[in-house]
Design a protein around this motif. Sequence first.
Motif, PDB file in Angstrom:
ATOM      1  N   TRP A  17      80.978  13.814 -51.579  1.00  0.00           N
ATOM      2  CA  TRP A  17      81.081  14.189 -52.997  1.00  0.00           C
ATOM      3  C   TRP A  17      79.713  14.285 -53.667  1.00  0.00           C
ATOM      4  N   THR A  28      87.855  21.594 -62.736  1.00  0.00           N
ATOM      5  CA  THR A  28      89.247  21.251 -63.082  1.00  0.00           C
ATOM      6  C   THR A  28      89.200  20.203 -64.178  1.00  0.00           C
ATOM      7  N   ALA A  29      89.255  20.668 -65.404  1.00  0.00           N
ATOM      8  CA  ALA A  29      89.115  19.748 -66.536  1.00  0.00           C
ATOM      9  C   ALA A  29      90.016  20.192 -67.670  1.00  0.00           C
ATOM     10  N   GLY A  60      84.554  12.972 -62.620  1.00  0.00           N
ATOM     11  CA  GLY A  60      83.767  14.137 -62.219  1.00  0.00           C
ATOM     12  C   GLY A  60      82.617  14.409 -63.179  1.00  0.00           C
ATOM     13  N   SER A  61      82.461  15.679 -63.568  1.00  0.00           N
ATOM     14  CA  SER A  61      81.324  16.084 -64.395  1.00  0.00           C
ATOM     15  C   SER A  61      81.493  15.731 -65.873  1.00  0.00           C
ATOM     16  N   ASP A  80      83.942   7.198 -61.384  1.00  0.00           N
ATOM     17  CA  ASP A  80      83.899   8.212 -60.326  1.00  0.00           C
ATOM     18  C   ASP A  80      83.103   7.651 -59.152  1.00  0.00           C
ATOM     19  N   LEU A  81      83.517   8.059 -57.957  1.00  0.00           N
ATOM     20  CA  LEU A  81      82.893   7.581 -56.726  1.00  0.00           C
ATOM     21  C   LEU A  81      81.458   8.074 -56.576  1.00  0.00           C
ATOM     22  N   GLN A  85      78.079  12.894 -59.771  1.00  0.00           N
ATOM     23  CA  GLN A  85      79.045  13.213 -60.833  1.00  0.00           C
ATOM     24  C   GLN A  85      78.787  12.340 -62.067  1.00  0.00           C
ATOM     25  N   ALA A 106      84.671   3.137 -56.692  1.00  0.00           N
ATOM     26  CA  ALA A 106      85.916   3.669 -56.130  1.00  0.00           C
ATOM     27  C   ALA A 106      87.099   3.231 -56.981  1.00  0.00           C
ATOM     28  N   MET A 107      88.040   4.153 -57.174  1.00  0.00           N
ATOM     29  CA  MET A 107      89.226   3.835 -57.981  1.00  0.00           C
ATOM     30  C   MET A 107      90.085   2.742 -57.344  1.00  0.00           C
ATOM     31  N   GLU A 108      89.862   2.487 -56.048  1.00  0.00           N
ATOM     32  CA  GLU A 108      90.617   1.451 -55.343  1.00  0.00           C
ATOM     33  C   GLU A 108      90.181   0.043 -55.765  1.00  0.00           C
ATOM     34  N   ILE A 124      92.545  13.918 -63.646  1.00  0.00           N
ATOM     35  CA  ILE A 124      92.775  15.352 -63.451  1.00  0.00           C
ATOM     36  C   ILE A 124      92.263  15.746 -62.064  1.00  0.00           C
ATOM     37  N   TYR A 125      93.196  15.934 -61.161  1.00  0.00           N
ATOM     38  CA  TYR A 125      92.892  16.394 -59.799  1.00  0.00           C
ATOM     39  C   TYR A 125      91.947  15.455 -59.030  1.00  0.00           C
ATOM     40  N   TRP A 129      92.596  11.477 -53.858  1.00  0.00           N
ATOM     41  CA  TRP A 129      91.465  11.023 -53.054  1.00  0.00           C
ATOM     42  C   TRP A 129      91.539   9.534 -52.735  1.00  0.00           C
TER      43      TRP A 129
HETATM   44  C1  LIG Z   1      88.322  17.529 -58.053  1.00  0.00           C
HETATM   45  S1  LIG Z   1      87.242  16.350 -58.699  1.00  0.00           S
HETATM   46  C2  LIG Z   1      87.899  16.004 -60.301  1.00  0.00           C
HETATM   47  C3  LIG Z   1      87.108  16.689 -61.278  1.00  0.00           C
HETATM   48  C4  LIG Z   1      87.227  16.238 -62.701  1.00  0.00           C
HETATM   49  N1  LIG Z   1      88.557  16.408 -63.217  1.00  0.00           N
HETATM   50  C5  LIG Z   1      86.216  17.052 -63.498  1.00  0.00           C
HETATM   51  O1  LIG Z   1      86.567  17.568 -64.537  1.00  0.00           O
HETATM   52  O2  LIG Z   1      85.062  17.162 -63.084  1.00  0.00           O
HETATM   53  C6  LIG Z   1      87.631  14.841 -57.869  1.00  0.00           C
HETATM   54  C7  LIG Z   1      86.718  13.698 -58.269  1.00  0.00           C
HETATM   55  O3  LIG Z   1      87.220  12.504 -57.672  1.00  0.00           O
HETATM   56  C8  LIG Z   1      86.101  11.715 -57.293  1.00  0.00           C
HETATM   57  N2  LIG Z   1      86.552  10.754 -56.266  1.00  0.00           N
HETATM   58  C9  LIG Z   1      86.840  10.986 -54.963  1.00  0.00           C
HETATM   59  N3  LIG Z   1      87.259   9.855 -54.377  1.00  0.00           N
HETATM   60  C10 LIG Z   1      87.231   8.890 -55.325  1.00  0.00           C
HETATM   61  C11 LIG Z   1      87.532   7.496 -55.321  1.00  0.00           C
HETATM   62  N4  LIG Z   1      87.966   6.880 -54.236  1.00  0.00           N
HETATM   63  N5  LIG Z   1      87.357   6.814 -56.475  1.00  0.00           N
HETATM   64  C12 LIG Z   1      86.905   7.422 -57.599  1.00  0.00           C
HETATM   65  N6  LIG Z   1      86.608   8.740 -57.664  1.00  0.00           N
HETATM   66  C13 LIG Z   1      86.779   9.460 -56.541  1.00  0.00           C
HETATM   67  C14 LIG Z   1      85.073  12.710 -56.790  1.00  0.00           C
HETATM   68  O4  LIG Z   1      83.772  12.179 -56.791  1.00  0.00           O
HETATM   69  C15 LIG Z   1      85.278  13.858 -57.778  1.00  0.00           C
HETATM   70  O5  LIG Z   1      84.399  13.765 -58.866  1.00  0.00           O
END
Ligand SMILES: C[S@@+](CC[C@H](N)C(=O)[O-])C[C@H]1O[C@@H](n2cnc3c(N)ncnc32)[C@H](O)[C@@H]1O
Length: 257
Positions: A17, A28-29, A60-61, A80-81, A85, A106-108, A124-125, A129
Amino acid sequence: MLESIKEDYILSNKKSWDEVAPRFFGRTALPIYGPFLPTENELNLFGDLSDKKVLEIGCGSGHSLKYMASHGASELWGIDLSNTQIETARDLLTDFKTKLNLFQGAMENNPGIPIKYFDIVYSIYAIGWTVDLRRTLQHLYSYLKPGGTFIFSWEHPLHNRIRQKGEQLVVDKSYHEEGLQQCEPWDKPAIMNQLKLSTYINELIQAGFQIEKVVEDVVIQEEINSGDPTVWYTYKKASLIPPAFIIKCTKNTEWSR
Ligand SMILES: C[S@@+](CC[C@H](N)C(=O)[O-])C[C@H]1O[C@@H](n2cnc3c(N)ncnc32)[C@H](O)[C@@H]1O
């Protein structure tokens, strides 16, 4: 699955990422939820955002947090991971820094997010993950005030099981098969959970949420009818199966954990 393996997956996803983040800048926002989904302008799932404390998972962004700010949210929190971002989001949200709290993590896990604090938690999307949905939902549930709302969008579980081959759609993988696997369209290590829609719903219920709405509707506009079969989300596929879904749920006031 061993916890150390999950931690390894999180680390390799973070690395990927950090590298690809610029390609996803604002992609995707809100008010957009995901490919071919109705937008928040049409759905109004969030309702009035004035003075709401909001937390975005996989922010994300930062574009969805910006949307929240422009609709009157009082506090903007995000996790965000990816460092890339988080830095991008911090730049984008510089005008709102007095009400902004961002965490790289990490969201975990909970990196220090307050408990029973938020009116709204949303994603959002990004939720797909997670390498541990149950653990993630337990955290999200704990962050919400009793009666608070959780809304998320993600790719529909049918979408990567059904492949477009020319004019035909072919069932490529069993819908019943679940588990962590490499995300197909990525050329870098990217491990995500392939789950069934019922698993998302049942895990939300298990965490204590009450489901308010499930959206699988598709909106197909003339200008995005490209029909190009090399694109991951195509008009052809979207006209036959939902590419994405949204779930809105609430933290039950009666038996809040
Ligand atoms: C498709 S993007 C989502 C984009 C966001 N909605 C935006 O507007 O930018 C997915 C996001 O999930 C984050 N991500 C992936 N795995 C993650 C995790 N385990 N914990 C937290 N964030 C995670 C990624 O770094 C990425 O920024």
